[in-house]
Motif scaffolding. Sequence first.
Motif, PDB file in Angstrom:
ATOM      1  N   MET A 147      -8.243   3.202   8.522  1.00 15.17           N
ATOM      2  CA  MET A 147      -7.856   2.085   7.663  1.00 15.17           C
ATOM      3  C   MET A 147      -8.516   0.807   8.161  1.00 15.17           C
ATOM      4  SD  MET A 147      -3.786   2.726   6.995  1.00 15.17           S
ATOM      5  CE  MET A 147      -3.431   2.977   8.734  1.00 15.17           C
ATOM      6  N   PRO A 148      -8.798  -0.158   7.262  1.00 14.60           N
ATOM      7  CA  PRO A 148      -9.416  -1.422   7.657  1.00 14.60           C
ATOM      8  C   PRO A 148      -8.380  -2.403   8.219  1.00 14.60           C
ATOM      9  CG  PRO A 148      -9.165  -1.350   5.289  1.00 14.60           C
ATOM     10  CD  PRO A 148      -8.708  -0.019   5.798  1.00 14.60           C
ATOM     11  N   LEU A 149      -7.668  -1.955   9.250  1.00 14.37           N
ATOM     12  CA  LEU A 149      -6.612  -2.729   9.882  1.00 14.37           C
ATOM     13  C   LEU A 149      -6.712  -2.545  11.385  1.00 14.37           C
ATOM     14  CD1 LEU A 149      -3.659  -1.433   7.641  1.00 14.37           C
ATOM     15  CD2 LEU A 149      -4.786  -3.665   7.398  1.00 14.37           C
ATOM     16  N   THR A 150      -5.932  -3.318  12.141  1.00 18.24           N
ATOM     17  CA  THR A 150      -5.792  -3.079  13.577  1.00 18.24           C
ATOM     18  C   THR A 150      -4.487  -2.332  13.817  1.00 18.24           C
ATOM     19  OG1 THR A 150      -4.574  -5.119  14.049  1.00 18.24           O
ATOM     20  CG2 THR A 150      -6.999  -5.262  14.036  1.00 18.24           C
ATOM     21  N   VAL A 151      -4.384  -1.683  14.968  1.00 18.96           N
ATOM     22  CA  VAL A 151      -3.153  -0.970  15.300  1.00 18.96           C
ATOM     23  C   VAL A 151      -1.973  -1.941  15.346  1.00 18.96           C
ATOM     24  CG1 VAL A 151      -1.967   0.328  17.121  1.00 18.96           C
ATOM     25  CG2 VAL A 151      -4.330   0.893  16.512  1.00 18.96           C
ATOM     26  N   GLU A 152      -2.197  -3.138  15.861  1.00 15.09           N
ATOM     27  CA  GLU A 152      -1.120  -4.128  15.943  1.00 15.09           C
ATOM     28  C   GLU A 152      -0.671  -4.562  14.549  1.00 15.09           C
ATOM     29  OE1 GLU A 152       1.847  -6.253  17.494  1.00 15.09           O
ATOM     30  OE2 GLU A 152       0.546  -4.873  18.575  1.00 15.09           O
ATOM     31  N   GLU A 153      -1.604  -4.757  13.625  1.00 15.15           N
ATOM     32  CA  GLU A 153      -1.241  -5.124  12.258  1.00 15.15           C
ATOM     33  C   GLU A 153      -0.448  -4.001  11.590  1.00 15.15           C
ATOM     34  OE1 GLU A 153      -5.050  -7.993  10.997  1.00 15.15           O
ATOM     35  OE2 GLU A 153      -5.123  -5.823  10.670  1.00 15.15           O
ATOM     36  N   TYR A 154      -0.869  -2.775  11.808  1.00 12.22           N
ATOM     37  CA  TYR A 154      -0.232  -1.648  11.132  1.00 12.22           C
ATOM     38  C   TYR A 154       1.186  -1.390  11.624  1.00 12.22           C
ATOM     39  CZ  TYR A 154       0.216   2.875   8.799  1.00 12.22           C
ATOM     40  OH  TYR A 154       0.639   3.903   7.992  1.00 12.22           O
ATOM     41  N   ARG A 155       1.540  -1.955  12.750  1.00 11.21           N
ATOM     42  CA  ARG A 155       2.923  -1.849  13.239  1.00 11.21           C
ATOM     43  C   ARG A 155       3.890  -2.371  12.175  1.00 11.21           C
ATOM     44  NH1 ARG A 155       4.610  -1.781  18.721  1.00 11.21           N
ATOM     45  NH2 ARG A 155       6.871  -2.051  18.921  1.00 11.21           N
ATOM     46  N   ILE A 156       3.524  -3.491  11.541  1.00 11.30           N
ATOM     47  CA  ILE A 156       4.317  -4.058  10.444  1.00 11.30           C
ATOM     48  C   ILE A 156       4.042  -3.301   9.144  1.00 11.30           C
ATOM     49  CG2 ILE A 156       4.790  -6.115   9.069  1.00 11.30           C
ATOM     50  CD1 ILE A 156       5.724  -6.448  11.899  1.00 11.30           C
ATOM     51  N   GLY A 157       2.780  -3.042   8.878  1.00 10.26           N
ATOM     52  CA  GLY A 157       2.389  -2.408   7.625  1.00 10.26           C
ATOM     53  C   GLY A 157       2.995  -1.034   7.439  1.00 10.26           C
ATOM     54  N   GLN A 158       3.113  -0.282   8.524  1.00 11.92           N
ATOM     55  CA  GLN A 158       3.696   1.051   8.446  1.00 11.92           C
ATOM     56  C   GLN A 158       5.143   0.997   7.967  1.00 11.92           C
ATOM     57  OE1 GLN A 158       5.159   2.626  12.107  1.00 11.92           O
ATOM     58  NE2 GLN A 158       4.431   4.701  11.676  1.00 11.92           N
ATOM     59  N   LEU A 159       5.935   0.103   8.549  1.00 14.00           N
ATOM     60  CA  LEU A 159       7.350  -0.006   8.174  1.00 14.00           C
ATOM     61  C   LEU A 159       7.503  -0.462   6.734  1.00 14.00           C
ATOM     62  CD1 LEU A 159       8.691  -1.719  11.439  1.00 14.00           C
ATOM     63  CD2 LEU A 159       8.851   0.704  10.801  1.00 14.00           C
ATOM     64  N   TYR A 160       6.669  -1.423   6.323  1.00 18.30           N
ATOM     65  CA  TYR A 160       6.736  -1.925   4.949  1.00 18.30           C
ATOM     66  C   TYR A 160       6.347  -0.820   3.960  1.00 18.30           C
ATOM     67  CZ  TYR A 160       5.940  -4.888   0.869  1.00 18.30           C
ATOM     68  OH  TYR A 160       5.985  -5.436  -0.384  1.00 18.30           O
ATOM     69  N   MET A 161       5.248  -0.128   4.256  1.00 16.80           N
ATOM     70  CA  MET A 161       4.756   0.912   3.348  1.00 16.80           C
ATOM     71  C   MET A 161       5.765   2.044   3.175  1.00 16.80           C
ATOM     72  SD  MET A 161       3.464   4.260   3.627  1.00 16.80           S
ATOM     73  CE  MET A 161       2.658   4.406   5.206  1.00 16.80           C
ATOM     74  N   ILE A 162       6.350   2.508   4.279  1.00 16.28           N
ATOM     75  CA  ILE A 162       7.288   3.628   4.204  1.00 16.28           C
ATOM     76  C   ILE A 162       8.500   3.258   3.345  1.00 16.28           C
ATOM     77  CG2 ILE A 162       8.925   5.019   5.541  1.00 16.28           C
ATOM     78  CD1 ILE A 162       6.837   5.051   7.785  1.00 16.28           C
ATOM     79  N   SER A 163       9.030   2.049   3.545  1.00 12.84           N
ATOM     80  CA  SER A 163      10.200   1.623   2.777  1.00 12.84           C
ATOM     81  C   SER A 163       9.885   1.499   1.290  1.00 12.84           C
ATOM     82  CB  SER A 163      10.720   0.282   3.311  1.00 12.84           C
ATOM     83  OG  SER A 163      11.222   0.424   4.618  1.00 12.84           O
ATOM     84  N   LYS A 164       8.789   0.822   0.975  1.00 10.20           N
ATOM     85  CA  LYS A 164       8.447   0.610  -0.435  1.00 10.20           C
ATOM     86  C   LYS A 164       8.053   1.927  -1.097  1.00 10.20           C
ATOM     87  CE  LYS A 164       5.511  -2.098  -3.549  1.00 10.20           C
ATOM     88  NZ  LYS A 164       4.550  -3.233  -3.669  1.00 10.20           N
ATOM     89  N   HIS A 165       7.288   2.760  -0.391  1.00  7.45           N
ATOM     90  CA  HIS A 165       6.862   4.038  -0.946  1.00  7.45           C
ATOM     91  C   HIS A 165       8.067   4.934  -1.240  1.00  7.45           C
ATOM     92  CE1 HIS A 165       4.243   7.626  -1.391  1.00  7.45           C
ATOM     93  NE2 HIS A 165       5.265   8.262  -0.833  1.00  7.45           N
ATOM     94  N   SER A 166       9.018   4.994  -0.294  1.00  7.72           N
ATOM     95  CA  SER A 166      10.209   5.825  -0.487  1.00  7.72           C
ATOM     96  C   SER A 166      10.990   5.374  -1.712  1.00  7.72           C
ATOM     97  CB  SER A 166      11.106   5.767   0.751  1.00  7.72           C
ATOM     98  OG  SER A 166      10.442   6.305   1.871  1.00  7.72           O
TER      99      SER A 166
END
Length: 330
Positions: A10-29
Amino acid sequence: MLMKEYRICMPLTVEEYRIGQLYMISKHSHEQSERGEGVEVVQNEPYDDPEHGSGQFTEKRIYLNNKLPSWARAVVPKIFYVTEKAWNYYPYTITEYTCSFLPKFSIHIETKYEDNKGCNDNIFGSEPREEETEVCLVDIAYDEIPERHYKDSEDLRYFKSKKTSRGILQEGWIDTQDPIMCSYKLVTVKFEVWGLQTRVEQFVHKVIRDVLLLGHRQAFAWVDEWIDMTMEEVREYERATQEATNLKIGTFPPTISITETPLASCARSGPNSAPSTPLSTEAPEFLSVPKERPRKKSAPETLTLPDPGRRDSLFKLPSFFSWNSSPQPE
């Protein structure tokens, strides 16, 4: 048992995805849930592990009966769900999926995140395995996705982030993109039933790959929604979204709790073969079983199952892997 390793850049950093992962999982679910089917959050609370340190434990139920193929619906009860348990010690996570109705079925996902192009061949250790593990490279921009999941706004071949100026992702973007990170997922599927094992294990891996593709694709497509969030803000979004999702699925009150005090490791048992030595999860964080439909170039689905012991449940059954979930495309 069928084991595969998935690598999703992904065109992100691991530190950025720390937030993005939580947001994506919640919205996707929330998006993938509807009355009687989807992802119910049972628990979501801090968890301390002696080896991996502080993390977050979540337990979910994935209802997916109507998403199963006809041959699977013929042998499962109408009230059916998959249990997902996830231990998030970011940038390392363990996810396990089980089903009480199918004791010989399990999915175990071990995930590690690194700032590279998916070039670490020894990220899960160099110990020899019984057989060579197949490595599957997933391109979030150019791999085909089920048509029912396609959205113009999430087509990364045309999407450009206004806040980060990243995108459009052109052919060969993984070789030129900066920043770039990779989500490495070692997925083990077990269905030890004679006559069905190979067919079911291959089918579940197909579902998991679709779920991972869709979840990671959405994580970047939604980047302008979460890139400015703090951890406190994304946890509040997670809490509110999970309550709304639980109500959307059924009539029972939400049972999730996001506590401030970490659980002692003895209070919440870790995965059977881990955290020290992991084994088994949904999906998406969950798994939505895909239907045989035309696919467009671009995303996936998830898997999860219902509780036969709950007579008051009105649910039927759903899919694996939620964006960890997400399962979730973790």
